[in-house]
Write a protein that holds these residues in place. Structure first.
Motif, short mmCIF file in Angstrom:
data_model
loop_
_atom_site.label_atom_id
_atom_site.label_comp_id
_atom_site.label_asym_id
_atom_site.label_seq_id
_atom_site.Cartn_x
_atom_site.Cartn_y
_atom_site.Cartn_z
N VAL A 121 0.64 -0.97 0.03
CA VAL A 121 0.07 -0.05 -0.05
C VAL A 121 0.95 1.15 -0.07
CG1 VAL A 121 -1.64 1.31 1.24
CG2 VAL A 121 -1.88 -1.13 1.14
N PHE A 122 1.85 1.27 0.86
CA PHE A 122 2.61 2.48 1.17
C PHE A 122 3.65 3.01 0.33
CE2 PHE A 122 -0.01 1.85 5.11
CZ PHE A 122 -0.74 3.18 4.89
N GLN A 123 4.03 1.86 -0.51
CA GLN A 123 5.02 2.05 -1.48
C GLN A 123 4.35 2.89 -2.56
OE1 GLN A 123 8.17 1.49 -1.55
NE2 GLN A 123 8.45 -0.12 -0.01
N ARG A 124 3.26 3.12 -2.67
CA ARG A 124 2.47 3.86 -3.89
C ARG A 124 1.96 5.07 -3.25
NH1 ARG A 124 -0.39 -1.14 -7.04
NH2 ARG A 124 1.00 -2.72 -6.36
N PRO A 128 2.57 13.93 1.86
CA PRO A 128 3.37 14.09 3.08
C PRO A 128 2.39 13.67 4.50
CG PRO A 128 2.97 15.99 1.70
CD PRO A 128 2.10 15.09 1.08
N LEU A 129 3.01 12.91 5.22
CA LEU A 129 2.53 12.33 6.62
C LEU A 129 2.93 13.09 7.68
CD1 LEU A 129 3.43 8.45 5.74
CD2 LEU A 129 1.53 9.98 4.75
N HIS A 130 2.07 13.19 8.59
CA HIS A 130 2.10 14.14 9.77
C HIS A 130 2.28 13.39 11.01
CE1 HIS A 130 0.44 16.91 7.00
NE2 HIS A 130 1.14 17.85 7.35
N ARG A 167 9.90 7.74 4.91
CA ARG A 167 10.20 8.68 3.66
C ARG A 167 9.41 9.89 3.52
NH1 ARG A 167 9.27 5.33 -0.89
NH2 ARG A 167 10.10 3.86 0.33
N HIS A 168 8.13 9.78 3.65
CA HIS A 168 7.22 10.94 3.56
C HIS A 168 6.66 11.74 4.61
CE1 HIS A 168 7.03 9.53 -0.84
NE2 HIS A 168 6.92 8.45 -0.36
N LEU A 169 7.43 11.49 5.75
CA LEU A 169 7.11 12.19 6.93
C LEU A 169 7.43 13.60 6.78
CD1 LEU A 169 5.76 10.96 9.89
CD2 LEU A 169 8.11 11.14 10.62
N VAL A 170 6.70 14.44 7.06
CA VAL A 170 6.92 15.95 7.24
C VAL A 170 8.03 16.27 8.28
CG1 VAL A 170 4.73 16.53 6.40
CG2 VAL A 170 5.18 16.75 8.70
N ASP A 353 -4.31 17.49 9.72
CA ASP A 353 -3.04 16.71 9.14
C ASP A 353 -3.39 15.28 8.84
OD1 ASP A 353 -1.22 18.78 10.17
OD2 ASP A 353 -0.71 17.61 12.01
N LEU A 354 -2.44 14.81 8.13
CA LEU A 354 -2.86 13.26 7.65
C LEU A 354 -2.04 12.34 8.71
CD1 LEU A 354 -3.92 11.50 5.49
CD2 LEU A 354 -1.57 11.79 4.38
N VAL A 355 -2.72 11.45 9.20
CA VAL A 355 -2.39 10.39 10.28
C VAL A 355 -2.57 9.16 9.57
CG1 VAL A 355 -2.88 9.49 12.53
CG2 VAL A 355 -3.32 11.77 11.83
#
Length: 405
Positions: A121-124, A128-130, A167-170, A353-355
């Motif tokens: 799922v999260f490879q794709r 930006p994740l908070h 990798r996508h954590l703000v 925010d995106l959790v």
């Protein structure tokens, strides 16, 4: 990789075999027609396929592709009779998502729940994740129904699952892992150091800093460890689990304890009302001082301690158990209390925010996000738990709710 038609057939095909035990292909097509409301004509229509233009029925091809996927997963096998398939003993439990695929289980205006393996799922997903807040499977010697990796593989398992998220954590985003405390060295009352090894790996391999080891105090835990506390008497009954809190930038960390202030005690409220302390005192060789007027300023609440006292049974989870049983779904055996998830969501993220929860279970983290106005993404490996999560009132009553599982 499955296309959308094959994905939508995956669970109906497996459920048809679970209900019947074994089926011929024609019997399967008949059951699918009834369950999905498909006219019988769709199984007869033929279309040219490929460069040769050979005629095939695309619906039958999709079903056969699903059969082969279920066979590769060890859930389906050919019967002794010709053109008959049957479930294996493995298929009687929970239904894991097939590799390299995922399906939207349900969604709201704030978030999306995915049935799939978190690594797929999260490879794709590159949003930006908070905040990442999750409780992965513990490396237990007796796995729960949803399974878990052995302790010797656990560090790699966690790092592989977290790497695409980190990798996508703000900058200043947080990662919170609730790990089990009752894993022991084989045959001894010595606790495993697996969680400490996870903490070190999160720092050395993923570049995260440890902000705190929060204590989730849970006095409603069942007494244990049975062997070492009740039989050999060498241990105490456990009443807490660690929640490890990491960030990629400590100075910019987005946490804010003003979002989770708690009411002052009656005694402290009276102290503030009368203007604070009326004494001067020194404690600990001068390390701590109380001066006249200390604590005289009225404040909106007290800062919580890093020991969070919440029982694992709560009204929300009791409601979920009742809903799951009413739907004939298995009860999740290790769900996080909503109150704990909500506290961490509010403390470590801001509204909108995106959790993310990549081991979502019954989607408790997502439910906390719905209650507090955070966007969310959750992934769950087992179809039955994803279906169970969709029954929560936080989702059913949310704007834009849609369910496809």
């Amino acid at each position: 990789m499955m296309n959308s038609a094959q994905l939508s057939l995956f669970e109906p095909v497996l459920n048809a075999y679970k209900e019947a035990g074994e089926l011929t292909n024609e019997q399967l097509y008949g059951r699918l027609s009834e369950k999905l409301g498909l006219p019988k004509e769709v199984w007869a229509a033929r279309q040219p396929v490929g460069r040769s233009g050979e005629l095939h029925n695309l619906q039958r091809r999709s079903v056969r592709w699903v059969q082969q996927t279920l066979k590769a997963m060890g859930l389906l096998e050919r019967s002794d009779a010709r053109a008959v398939w049957r479930t294996t003993p493995k298929a009687k439990g929970l239904t894991p998502a097939p590799p390299r695929t995922f399906l939207v289980a349900f969604s709201t205006d704030l978030g999306i729940a995915l049935w799939g393996r978190c690594q797929d799922v999260f490879q794709r997903i590159d949003e930006p994740l908070h905040l990442v807040l999750t409780s992965p499977p513990y490396p237990l010697q007796r796995p729960r129904a949803y399974g878990n990796p052995p302790v010797q593989e656990y560090v790699d398992f966690i790092c592989n699952a977290m790497e695409p998220l980190v990798r996508h954590l703000v900058p200043g985003g947080s990662v919170c892992l609730n790990l089990g405390n009752d894993v022991f060295e084989p045959g001894t009352p010595a606790r495993s150091l697996y969680s400490e090894m996870v903490v070190v790996a999160m720092h050395t391999r993923l570049g995260l800093a440890l902000m705190d080891r929060l204590v989730w105090q849970n006095f409603s835990k069942a007494p244990g460890p049975t062997m070492w506390a009740s039989r050999t008497r060498q241990q105490l009954n456990v009443a807490w689990e660690p929640v490890f809190w990491f960030t990629n930038d400590p100075k910019a960390c987005r946490s804010d304890n003003r979002r989770v202030l708690q009411p002052h005690t009656e005694r402290h409220t009276k102290l503030m009302a009368r203007g604070g302390e009326r004494r001067n005192a020194t404690f600990g060789d001068g390390a701590n001082r109380i001066r006249e007027g200390s604590f005289g300023e009225m404040t909106p609440g007290r800062i919580p301690r890093n020991v969070i006292a919440v029982g694992h049974r709560c009204r929300s989870q009791d409601e979920m158990r009742a809903l799951a049983r009413a739907e004939g779904l298995p009860v999740h055996s290790a769900s996080m209390p909503l109150k704990l998830a909500r506290f961490l969501v509010e403390f470590l993220s801001e509204p909108n925010d995106l959790v993310v929860d990549n081991f979502a279970g019954w989607f408790t983290t997502a439910a906390a996000c719905e209650e507090t106005g955070r966007r969310w993404i959750g992934s769950e490996l087992m179809a039955e738990h994803a279906r169970g999560g969709s029954l929560r009132s936080q989702f059913r009553q949310a704007s834009g709710f849609q369910c496809s599982i």
